[in-house]
Design a protein around this motif. Sequence first.
Motif, mmCIF file in Angstrom:
data_model
loop_
_atom_site.group_PDB
_atom_site.id
_atom_site.type_symbol
_atom_site.label_atom_id
_atom_site.label_comp_id
_atom_site.label_asym_id
_atom_site.label_seq_id
_atom_site.Cartn_x
_atom_site.Cartn_y
_atom_site.Cartn_z
ATOM 1 N N GLY A 287 -3.966 0.906 -1.874
ATOM 2 C CA GLY A 287 -5.006 -0.067 -2.207
ATOM 3 C C GLY A 287 -4.462 -1.436 -2.580
ATOM 4 O O GLY A 287 -5.182 -2.430 -2.511
ATOM 5 N N ALA B 285 -11.383 0.393 -4.867
ATOM 6 C CA ALA B 285 -11.958 1.709 -4.550
ATOM 7 C C ALA B 285 -10.880 2.676 -4.076
ATOM 8 O O ALA B 285 -10.884 3.860 -4.445
ATOM 9 N N ILE B 286 -9.920 2.190 -3.288
ATOM 10 C CA ILE B 286 -8.829 3.041 -2.811
ATOM 11 C C ILE B 286 -7.927 3.454 -3.972
ATOM 12 O O ILE B 286 -7.512 4.615 -4.066
ATOM 13 N N LEU C 221 -5.628 -4.837 8.326
ATOM 14 C CA LEU C 221 -6.417 -5.852 7.625
ATOM 15 C C LEU C 221 -5.639 -7.169 7.531
ATOM 16 O O LEU C 221 -6.208 -8.242 7.712
ATOM 17 N N GLN D 286 -4.616 -3.883 0.320
ATOM 18 C CA GLN D 286 -5.956 -4.400 0.572
ATOM 19 C C GLN D 286 -6.275 -5.526 -0.405
ATOM 20 O O GLN D 286 -6.902 -6.518 -0.027
ATOM 21 N N SER E 282 0.822 -1.207 0.000
ATOM 22 C CA SER E 282 0.000 0.000 0.000
ATOM 23 C C SER E 282 0.854 1.255 0.000
ATOM 24 O O SER E 282 0.396 2.308 -0.422
ATOM 25 N N SER F 20 -12.479 -5.407 -3.574
ATOM 26 C CA SER F 20 -13.356 -4.259 -3.848
ATOM 27 C C SER F 20 -12.875 -3.018 -3.106
ATOM 28 O O SER F 20 -12.857 -1.916 -3.678
ATOM 29 N N LYS F 21 -12.477 -3.200 -1.871
ATOM 30 C CA LYS F 21 -11.963 -2.071 -1.082
ATOM 31 C C LYS F 21 -10.665 -1.544 -1.696
ATOM 32 O O LYS F 21 -10.469 -0.340 -1.825
ATOM 33 N N ALA G 67 -9.307 -8.166 0.126
ATOM 34 C CA ALA G 67 -10.386 -7.174 0.056
ATOM 35 C C ALA G 67 -10.273 -6.438 -1.277
ATOM 36 O O ALA G 67 -9.913 -5.261 -1.333
ATOM 37 N N ASP H 285 -4.425 0.866 7.127
ATOM 38 C CA ASP H 285 -5.567 -0.024 6.924
ATOM 39 C C ASP H 285 -5.117 -1.383 6.384
ATOM 40 O O ASP H 285 -5.607 -2.422 6.832
#
Length: 95
Positions: A17, A31-32, A91, A20, A12, A27-28, A25, A87
């Motif tokens: 993103g 989106a990031i 995660l 993630q 990240s 989809s998350k 994750a 995050d």
Amino acid sequence: MKRHPFVAGFLSLLVPGLGQIYCGAGSKGAAIIAAAVVIGNLNLIFLPIFVAANPDPGIVWAYWIPRIGHDVMSLWSVVFWVWAVIDAYVLAGKG
């Protein structure tokens, strides 16, 4: 499969993103990444337009308000990136 928090955080750090997505994750993470692209491009588009306009520093609304807006947008971009790294680390630790 156990995810390594440092690997997720590093991914990240390279691309917001990506950590993630590494953690499952998708989809998350997508989106990031999309948000990072939009935020970065808005900031990159805004600055050359501001510089090309060559506003008079004595006029508050023409110079200082756009300049402060750019600074706030840059700071928000950095905060967003740090949040994405933290995050991803958290995660990966949960998984």
